[in-house]
Design a protein around this motif. Structure first.
Motif, PDB file in Angstrom:
ATOM      1  N   THR B 213       0.301  -1.281  -0.231  1.00  0.00           N
ATOM      2  CA  THR B 213      -0.247  -0.062   0.187  1.00  0.00           C
ATOM      3  C   THR B 213       0.638   1.269  -0.109  1.00  0.00           C
ATOM      4  O   THR B 213       0.262   2.423   0.225  1.00  0.00           O
ATOM      5  CB  THR B 213      -1.153   0.072   0.958  1.00  0.00           C
ATOM      6  N   ARG B 214       1.588   0.873  -0.153  1.00  0.00           N
ATOM      7  CA  ARG B 214       2.842   2.420   0.124  1.00  0.00           C
ATOM      8  C   ARG B 214       2.834   2.745   1.050  1.00  0.00           C
ATOM      9  O   ARG B 214       2.319   4.191   1.055  1.00  0.00           O
ATOM     10  CB  ARG B 214       2.879   2.602  -1.640  1.00  0.00           C
ATOM     11  N   GLY B 262       2.976  -0.605  -4.251  1.00  0.00           N
ATOM     12  CA  GLY B 262       1.227   0.087  -4.246  1.00  0.00           C
ATOM     13  C   GLY B 262      -0.186  -0.787  -5.399  1.00  0.00           C
ATOM     14  O   GLY B 262      -0.173  -0.836  -5.683  1.00  0.00           O
ATOM     15  N   SER B 263       0.506  -1.792  -5.226  1.00  0.00           N
ATOM     16  CA  SER B 263      -0.174  -2.885  -5.716  1.00  0.00           C
ATOM     17  C   SER B 263      -1.636  -3.498  -5.390  1.00  0.00           C
ATOM     18  O   SER B 263      -2.339  -3.925  -5.606  1.00  0.00           O
ATOM     19  CB  SER B 263       0.856  -4.255  -6.786  1.00  0.00           C
ATOM     20  N   GLU B 264      -1.093  -3.161  -4.173  1.00  0.00           N
ATOM     21  CA  GLU B 264      -2.513  -3.702  -3.378  1.00  0.00           C
ATOM     22  C   GLU B 264      -3.231  -4.825  -2.931  1.00  0.00           C
ATOM     23  O   GLU B 264      -4.040  -4.961  -2.821  1.00  0.00           O
ATOM     24  CB  GLU B 264      -3.185  -2.906  -3.313  1.00  0.00           C
ATOM     25  N   ILE B 485      -5.962  11.315  -4.526  1.00  0.00           N
ATOM     26  CA  ILE B 485      -7.245  10.569  -3.502  1.00  0.00           C
ATOM     27  C   ILE B 485      -6.119  10.351  -2.485  1.00  0.00           C
ATOM     28  O   ILE B 485      -6.852  10.048  -1.198  1.00  0.00           O
ATOM     29  CB  ILE B 485      -7.825   9.681  -4.775  1.00  0.00           C
ATOM     30  N   THR B 486      -5.526   9.392  -2.525  1.00  0.00           N
ATOM     31  CA  THR B 486      -4.623   9.352  -1.447  1.00  0.00           C
ATOM     32  C   THR B 486      -3.142   9.578  -1.467  1.00  0.00           C
ATOM     33  O   THR B 486      -1.936   8.935  -2.361  1.00  0.00           O
ATOM     34  CB  THR B 486      -4.790   8.074  -1.059  1.00  0.00           C
ATOM     35  N   HIS B 487      -2.590   9.812  -0.641  1.00  0.00           N
ATOM     36  CA  HIS B 487      -1.300   9.702  -0.152  1.00  0.00           C
ATOM     37  C   HIS B 487      -0.148   7.969   0.773  1.00  0.00           C
ATOM     38  O   HIS B 487       0.427   8.190  -0.043  1.00  0.00           O
ATOM     39  CB  HIS B 487      -0.521  11.384   0.794  1.00  0.00           C
ATOM     40  N   HIS B 488      -1.113   7.769   1.273  1.00  0.00           N
ATOM     41  CA  HIS B 488      -0.762   7.172   1.910  1.00  0.00           C
ATOM     42  C   HIS B 488      -1.641   5.710   2.462  1.00  0.00           C
ATOM     43  O   HIS B 488      -1.283   4.957   3.264  1.00  0.00           O
ATOM     44  CB  HIS B 488       0.566   6.948   3.207  1.00  0.00           C
ATOM     45  N   ALA B 490      -3.902   4.485   0.640  1.00  0.00           N
ATOM     46  CA  ALA B 490      -4.243   3.662  -0.624  1.00  0.00           C
ATOM     47  C   ALA B 490      -5.488   3.633  -1.173  1.00  0.00           C
ATOM     48  O   ALA B 490      -5.902   4.702  -0.402  1.00  0.00           O
ATOM     49  CB  ALA B 490      -3.873   2.051  -0.394  1.00  0.00           C
ATOM     50  N   VAL B 491      -5.580   3.253  -2.037  1.00  0.00           N
ATOM     51  CA  VAL B 491      -6.937   3.336  -3.175  1.00  0.00           C
ATOM     52  C   VAL B 491      -8.029   1.707  -2.654  1.00  0.00           C
ATOM     53  O   VAL B 491      -8.727   2.835  -2.748  1.00  0.00           O
ATOM     54  CB  VAL B 491      -6.585   3.140  -4.477  1.00  0.00           C
TER      55      VAL B 491
END
Lengths: 531, 531
Positions: B213-214, B262-264, B485-488, B490-491
């Motif tokens: 999730t970076r 970040g690929s969640e 939409i997000t800094h940390h 996640a999506v």
């Protein structure tokens, strides 16, 4: 008007010649192992005398106005600037010239060019400053041939060279991809800014080229690659224009920019980027430390890299490299430099001196307030001139090259020993001797980026074959010892076989699929990155 | 044994209850706009009382031993820890539980699980600590339903929690992806190391979750995201195991690690990573500065972010947020902290004070030698406890949430104004009032990462619908004003529609193709990242 050399590094008027070249020849001939050089000096043919094959394609009228099929244009876009390029150019061996060179001056031109290439099965090679040393811009495809393309167009992007916008609040600038280093710095200077990205190729490479190859620049720590100075990018792909948002940081999925950084023209053409720029430096402090051995210098360098002092320069030179900084007693050097636009950096330099001393180093000159003086300055000048010297040596029949890598601190002693041994053995077998030296160009908390220079007596006419064997020995040794085939020279065509071995295969499959989505006709820099 | 809360944040025994909860209710009821709360306190059902639908699938015998179909396991793996998760859990609204929860304890188990999922059309949701606040681990697929899968298995990775190897020369450690923050720190402590990655979820999230999730952590500058601490990663994908080399830096093609960061969970399951670890901190200095307005504090913060002083902490709190640090006069705060394992940091702190003063700030307490004291310390404790407080407010019927972004410094004043206006309007319309506060969690030379907290009086039974409207207003305003939409955070599923709008479409196409190459059956965390 000053002209770029079509066959060698940089400016035509900077090539080593006349008495300087004779002096180098005389000096080299005295070095052990180099006694048998034939004393000849190879001279480059004029591009007008090259018998380039006829262009196989013709651009449609809408594009034709921005293209050239002239000999000088085609010859100078046929090869990069590696040793093997210079050898071939000197021999007039230009077997795979691009059929056309395009000079787009707008992004629309780039879009039109890629549309045409995709529809007409024409390979498109993005060309920035042309300083590739890995065959990155050479029209050499499957099995070293022409592939199945109707033709090749080299897309020279230096017409897109403007700083389009400057954001003085966020300290960022929107810059076109074709801007050469001095061209963009000149424009930033008007705003009292600088990008401070100074690879050795600075004068002869472009922002887009730096981004496409993950160029390594001025900063030895923290912002080592150009990647770290990127805010957003705009990339023309056959599937449309990909433009990321201007974001200082984001956690929204995998980074779009990081897919294009390092894609070497295989996924798209970078037409613009918002870059983080810097205020001009006001404070400097530098230290030149001497150590009895390379490993001593490396240990001190590790301590500094792990200290979070974040020096701008942090460069180790082994005894051989140190001679170019005027140190001839065999000492290894550690050059550490701090700089700031905001605050004095002497305290940081003092701590670096403590770490040097703790690790057995001496600092004969103390802390200097400018990093352009002393051993560091001497070394820097020699660094910028080095590729011209490389060309001179090549003309004398010598095999000379550099290669670079990165590895963990734990792996470094073995990597250094194995690479040195493999190259020494190969040079003995292939060239009857030669020398290898090592320096660090960048350092990380977990490891250095070692950079090797090799020089061996070549046989006229066999330089390429000799180089191939040395290169194979180097690449194999680097990979076996845990390194990467490149830290900042990129992959191109010459490193592909090692690149393919070192990258994870599922990642390679993912990248291939991504390439097919962005470039379904497969015309973008074929064979590079996606094999 | 201490138990995790199945319905809310963290530990069961840390949930706010009894007199504390009553006191909060009484205090809140006095706030303007919150007078009409019904005074009820929602109590979570026991998971044993939940009428979860029967598992639709059964694991093959080889896998069955590591799986559970028990109510508590399934209920606690059904929802994340966002406001909307807590509201639904309190209502016993668990309509999409996983059919099974798997507890692999080896990488081979993970491989077997993914093989089974791909062959049996079972959706696989990688589950770390389960602290997602964006619907990242919830089995909710196309149109909010079950999709076309035979079933869903939640793969709980906390059985893979070992530090497998420590390289004390390169200062790096090989750590399994399922290690929770305290679990990995405990093991690193034995080597005198620390990862120093401390997101708010530190106790309840894993290394693999951070990477996927970076995650944004401890460092306010330089190493803001976990991305920056990665040396290499090992990822199990249905197409094979992708393992990158241990390299401190590389320029060989696009970074393999950056594709998975970040690929969640949509491209693979991160089973191991070599992480750059830190020596334990010896030197600290911190500054708490006060400013008349948020914009004054932001300007000083910008100066520090652009100074290359590289503070570890650099946090702006607006007047509302500052109250939790004990500052109740409406001042905005700037908390700046430096730390080092190597050298004193007082000089850096002194320069930060100069920059604060230059920008109209005051530093009533001077420079403190420990960042755990003073306003910063008070704020830190409140930060860690905040999610428990959020659960308490939720039980009282309040709508409360946080969201975060990043933008350029130039965009920030407008983004702040637009987001505040949009939320204020939405809260007025939907809830009859409420409050919004802002802080910066991380800062970059080119912009801050603003973090907003909203709190509004809800209507019992309508909290979710109210939240939906506030969230829509927030997301739309962020994107319109140039943010992410997000800094940390996640999506996940909750941010997907904005994520899809903000990312470049050619990049989305490339990512979709990459996903298909790695996960041809499309079973990995469906609907996340690749929509």
């Amino acid at each position: 008007m000053r002209r770029r050399s079509w066959w060698g590094w940089g400016w035509e008027d900077q090539a080593v010649g006349g008495n300087d070249l004779a002096a180098i020849a005389a000096a080299i001939a005295k070095r052990p192992g180099f006694e048998n050089l034939d004393g000849e000096i190879a001279n480059p043919p004029s591009p007008d005398d090259l018998d380039l094959r006829r262009p196989r394609i013709e651009a449609p009228p809408s594009i034709g106005a921005h293209t050239s099929a002239g000999n000088h244009d085609r010859a100078s876009h046929s090869l990069g600037k590696a040793f093997r390029d210079v050898v071939r150019a000197l021999a007039g061996d230009v077997t795979h010239p691009p059929d056309l060179v395009a000079y787009p001056s707008t992004e629309e031109h780039v879009v039109e060019l890629l549309d045409w290439c995709a529809s007409a099965n024409v390979a498109a090679i993005p060309y920035g400053g042309g300083s590739s040393v890995v065959g990155g811009i050479e029209p050499r495809f499957a099995d070293g041939g022409d592939g199945d393309f109707a033709g090749v167009v080299s897309i020279d992007l230096t017409g897109l060279d403007r700083v389009l916008e400057v954001d003085t609040v966020s300290r960022a600038a929107r810059i076109q991809g074709g801007a050469l280093g001095p061209v963009l710095e000149e424009q930033l200077k008007a705003h009292d800014y600088t990008l401070r990205h100074f690879p050795q190729s600075f004068e002869f490479s472009t922002l887009g080229g730096w981004l496409a190859t993950r160029s390594g620049g001025h900063y030895a720590t923290v912002y080592t690659h150009i990647d770290d100075l990127v805010e957003s990018m705009r990339v023309v792909t056959p599937a449309g224009i990909s433009e990321s948002r201007r974001l200082p940081g984001s956690g929204a999925g995998p980074s779009p920019d990081r897919l294009f950084l390092g894609s070497e023209g295989s996924l798209g053409i970078i037409t613009e980027a918002w870059m983080r720029v810097q205020d001009r430096v006001k404070f400097k402090a530098s230290v030149s430390a001497r150590f009895p051995t390379l490993q001593h210098a490396a240990e001190a360098c590790r301590a500094i890299a792990q200290s979070a002092l974040f020096p701008t320069n942090c460069r180790v030179l082994d005894g051989g490299e140190a001679t170019s900084a005027g140190v001839i007693d065999g000492s290894s050097l550690l050059l550490v430099g701090f700089e700031s636009a905001d605050h004095p950096v002497d305290t940081l330099a003092q701590r670096a001196v403590e770490l040097v001393t703790d690790h057995g180093g001496t600092v004969p000159d103390g802390i200097r307030s400018s990093s352009t003086e002393g051993a560091a300055g001497a070394w820097r000048n020699s660094f910028i001139r080095a590729p011209y010297g490389r060309d001179a040596l090549t003309r004398l029949g010598i095999v000379v090259d550099t290669f670079e890598t990165a590895c963990t601190w734990a792996d470094f002693p073995n990597l250094h020993a194995e690479v040195t041994a493999a190259l020494t053995k190969a040079m003995d077998e292939v060239c009857g001797g030669g020398s290898i030296t090592c320096r660090f160009t960048h350092v990380y908390p977990d490891g250095p980026a070692p950079y090797f220079t090799v020089m061996a007596p070549g046989r006229r006419g066999s330089q390429l074959a000799q180089w191939d064997e040395l290169k194979a020995a180097a690449g194999d040794a680097l990979l076996a010892a845990g390194g990467t085939i490149t830290h900042h020279h990129a992959v191109g065509r010459d490193h592909h076989r090692w690149y393919d071995r070192q990258r994870p295969q599922p990642f390679a499959a993912a990248l291939k699929a991504a390439k097919h989505a962005l470039d379904p006709a497969g015309v973008l820099n074929p064979g590079v990155i996606v094999g």
